[in-house]
Design a protein around this motif. Structure first.
Motif, mmCIF file in Angstrom:
data_model
loop_
_atom_site.group_PDB
_atom_site.id
_atom_site.type_symbol
_atom_site.label_atom_id
_atom_site.label_comp_id
_atom_site.label_asym_id
_atom_site.label_seq_id
_atom_site.Cartn_x
_atom_site.Cartn_y
_atom_site.Cartn_z
ATOM 1 N N LEU A 6 9.824 74.609 38.766
ATOM 2 C CA LEU A 6 8.820 74.644 39.817
ATOM 3 C C LEU A 6 9.060 73.490 40.781
ATOM 4 O O LEU A 6 9.361 72.378 40.350
ATOM 5 N N PRO A 7 8.915 73.724 42.086
ATOM 6 C CA PRO A 7 9.074 72.616 43.032
ATOM 7 C C PRO A 7 7.926 71.619 42.908
ATOM 8 O O PRO A 7 6.829 71.968 42.473
ATOM 9 N N HIS A 8 8.192 70.392 43.282
ATOM 10 C CA HIS A 8 7.176 69.342 43.263
ATOM 11 C C HIS A 8 7.157 68.684 44.646
ATOM 12 O O HIS A 8 8.182 68.224 45.137
ATOM 13 N N ASP A 9 5.977 68.662 45.268
ATOM 14 C CA ASP A 9 5.823 68.063 46.593
ATOM 15 C C ASP A 9 5.352 66.626 46.486
ATOM 16 O O ASP A 9 4.443 66.318 45.713
ATOM 17 N N HIS A 10 5.973 65.781 47.293
ATOM 18 C CA HIS A 10 5.624 64.363 47.333
ATOM 19 C C HIS A 10 5.328 63.997 48.787
ATOM 20 O O HIS A 10 6.213 64.084 49.653
ATOM 21 N N ASP A 11 4.082 63.619 49.065
ATOM 22 C CA ASP A 11 3.657 63.289 50.425
ATOM 23 C C ASP A 11 4.118 61.889 50.824
ATOM 24 O O ASP A 11 4.046 60.955 50.028
ATOM 25 N N ILE A 12 4.532 61.774 52.090
ATOM 26 C CA ILE A 12 5.019 60.505 52.628
ATOM 27 C C ILE A 12 4.383 60.294 54.001
ATOM 28 O O ILE A 12 4.349 61.214 54.817
ATOM 29 N N THR A 13 3.868 59.104 54.230
ATOM 30 C CA THR A 13 3.418 58.719 55.564
ATOM 31 C C THR A 13 4.409 57.698 56.105
ATOM 32 O O THR A 13 4.702 56.706 55.444
ATOM 33 N N VAL A 14 4.933 57.965 57.275
ATOM 34 C CA VAL A 14 5.925 57.072 57.868
ATOM 35 C C VAL A 14 5.213 55.861 58.470
ATOM 36 O O VAL A 14 4.431 55.993 59.406
ATOM 37 N N GLY A 15 5.483 54.691 57.919
ATOM 38 C CA GLY A 15 4.893 53.446 58.400
ATOM 39 C C GLY A 15 5.863 52.679 59.280
ATOM 40 O O GLY A 15 7.055 53.029 59.373
ATOM 41 N N PRO A 16 5.388 51.608 59.902
ATOM 42 C CA PRO A 16 6.225 50.833 60.832
ATOM 43 C C PRO A 16 7.454 50.202 60.168
ATOM 44 O O PRO A 16 8.463 49.987 60.833
ATOM 45 N N GLU A 17 7.383 49.925 58.865
ATOM 46 C CA GLU A 17 8.522 49.306 58.174
ATOM 47 C C GLU A 17 9.735 50.234 58.104
ATOM 48 O O GLU A 17 10.862 49.784 57.872
ATOM 49 N N GLU A 36 11.488 57.969 45.236
ATOM 50 C CA GLU A 36 10.045 58.059 44.972
ATOM 51 C C GLU A 36 9.653 59.462 44.530
ATOM 52 O O GLU A 36 8.877 59.635 43.589
ATOM 53 N N ALA A 37 10.174 60.472 45.218
ATOM 54 C CA ALA A 37 9.803 61.863 44.931
ATOM 55 C C ALA A 37 10.299 62.314 43.557
ATOM 56 O O ALA A 37 9.561 62.946 42.796
ATOM 57 N N VAL A 38 11.544 61.991 43.233
ATOM 58 C CA VAL A 38 12.103 62.392 41.927
ATOM 59 C C VAL A 38 11.351 61.698 40.798
ATOM 60 O O VAL A 38 10.977 62.333 39.796
ATOM 61 N N LEU A 39 11.081 60.400 40.954
ATOM 62 C CA LEU A 39 10.360 59.685 39.896
ATOM 63 C C LEU A 39 8.912 60.161 39.790
ATOM 64 O O LEU A 39 8.365 60.243 38.679
ATOM 65 N N ALA A 40 8.288 60.510 40.897
ATOM 66 C CA ALA A 40 6.927 61.059 40.850
ATOM 67 C C ALA A 40 6.933 62.397 40.121
ATOM 68 O O ALA A 40 6.014 62.699 39.333
ATOM 69 N N HIS A 41 7.946 63.199 40.359
ATOM 70 C CA HIS A 41 8.088 64.486 39.661
ATOM 71 C C HIS A 41 8.197 64.263 38.147
ATOM 72 O O HIS A 41 7.521 64.923 37.357
ATOM 73 N N TRP A 42 9.031 63.313 37.745
ATOM 74 C CA TRP A 42 9.205 62.971 36.332
ATOM 75 C C TRP A 42 7.872 62.547 35.714
ATOM 76 O O TRP A 42 7.460 63.046 34.675
ATOM 77 N N ARG A 43 7.174 61.623 36.377
ATOM 78 C CA ARG A 43 5.900 61.115 35.838
ATOM 79 C C ARG A 43 4.817 62.201 35.813
ATOM 80 O O ARG A 43 3.942 62.179 34.953
ATOM 81 N N HIS A 44 4.879 63.141 36.743
ATOM 82 C CA HIS A 44 3.877 64.206 36.824
ATOM 83 C C HIS A 44 4.006 65.207 35.679
ATOM 84 O O HIS A 44 2.999 65.698 35.175
ATOM 85 N N ILE A 76 6.826 65.651 53.880
ATOM 86 C CA ILE A 76 6.770 66.070 52.480
ATOM 87 C C ILE A 76 8.195 66.159 51.948
ATOM 88 O O ILE A 76 9.063 66.792 52.565
ATOM 89 N N ALA A 77 8.422 65.516 50.823
ATOM 90 C CA ALA A 77 9.689 65.639 50.101
ATOM 91 C C ALA A 77 9.445 66.602 48.943
ATOM 92 O O ALA A 77 8.645 66.313 48.055
ATOM 93 N N GLU A 92 17.632 68.882 43.903
ATOM 94 C CA GLU A 92 17.717 69.136 45.326
ATOM 95 C C GLU A 92 16.387 68.683 45.913
ATOM 96 O O GLU A 92 15.328 69.011 45.385
ATOM 97 N N THR A 93 16.447 67.926 46.986
ATOM 98 C CA THR A 93 15.242 67.459 47.664
ATOM 99 C C THR A 93 15.332 67.853 49.132
ATOM 100 O O THR A 93 16.349 67.604 49.780
ATOM 101 N N VAL A 94 14.271 68.492 49.614
ATOM 102 C CA VAL A 94 14.198 68.858 51.025
ATOM 103 C C VAL A 94 13.043 68.068 51.634
ATOM 104 O O VAL A 94 11.917 68.122 51.144
ATOM 105 N N ILE A 95 13.357 67.319 52.679
ATOM 106 C CA ILE A 95 12.361 66.493 53.362
ATOM 107 C C ILE A 95 11.988 67.195 54.660
ATOM 108 O O ILE A 95 12.859 67.473 55.491
ATOM 109 N N LYS A 96 10.682 67.496 54.799
ATOM 110 C CA LYS A 96 10.222 68.267 55.956
ATOM 111 C C LYS A 96 9.035 67.606 56.640
ATOM 112 O O LYS A 96 8.258 66.909 56.006
#
Length: 136
Positions: A6-17, A36-44, A76-77, A92-96
């Motif tokens: 199953l795919p796992h979505d990881h939300d990202i907000t682009v900050g100034p850094e 971040e996304a792969v490790l969040a998937h693992w922990r989830h 979203i990754a 495989e990670t798709v960033i959109k």
């Protein structure tokens, strides 16, 4: 083990850094997002005791950049675990941003024992959690 996870979505907000001298996200940040996304998937999905016993080390990333991301973009990754083979996992990670594909990443990871830091295979019942529609 190869199947459909199953795919796992990881939300990202682009900050100034994350913004570089050209006014868009620096390429290096995409790899941080993948990690971040792969490790969040693992922990989830993995049980807490497996998360405590295992760490993940990136072995290889192959990234194709499609479009730039900008400050305050909502990105979203989506990670898909393609297969687990021994102590290795292939993602495989798709960033959109909305429907726009910003980057596509193929990566391989090595599972290591948290104490010895040596490669470690995952138990089949842990792997099965990532592929719920398959017989392992």
């Amino acid at each position: 083990m190869s199947a459909t996870a199953l795919p796992h979505d990881h939300d990202i907000t682009v900050g100034p850094e994350a913004i570089d001298f050209m006014g868009h996200v620096n390429n290096a940040h995409y790899l941080s997002w993948v990690q971040e996304a792969v490790l969040a998937h693992w922990r989830h999905i993995a049980p807490p005791e497996a998360v405590a016993r295992h760490l993940w080390v990136a072995l290889k990333h192959e990234i194709t950049y499609r479009r730039p991301a900008f400050l305050d973009d909502q990105v979203i990754a989506t990670v898909i675990l393609e297969k687990v083979q021994g102590a290795r996992a292939f993602y495989e990670t798709v960033i959109k941003r909305g429907e726009d594909v910003l980057a596509e990443v193929k990566s391989s990871w090595c599972c290591v024992d948290a104490e010895t830091l040596r490669p470690s295979r995952l138990a089949s019942d842990v792997v099965a959690r990532f592929f719920p529609n398959e017989k392992i």
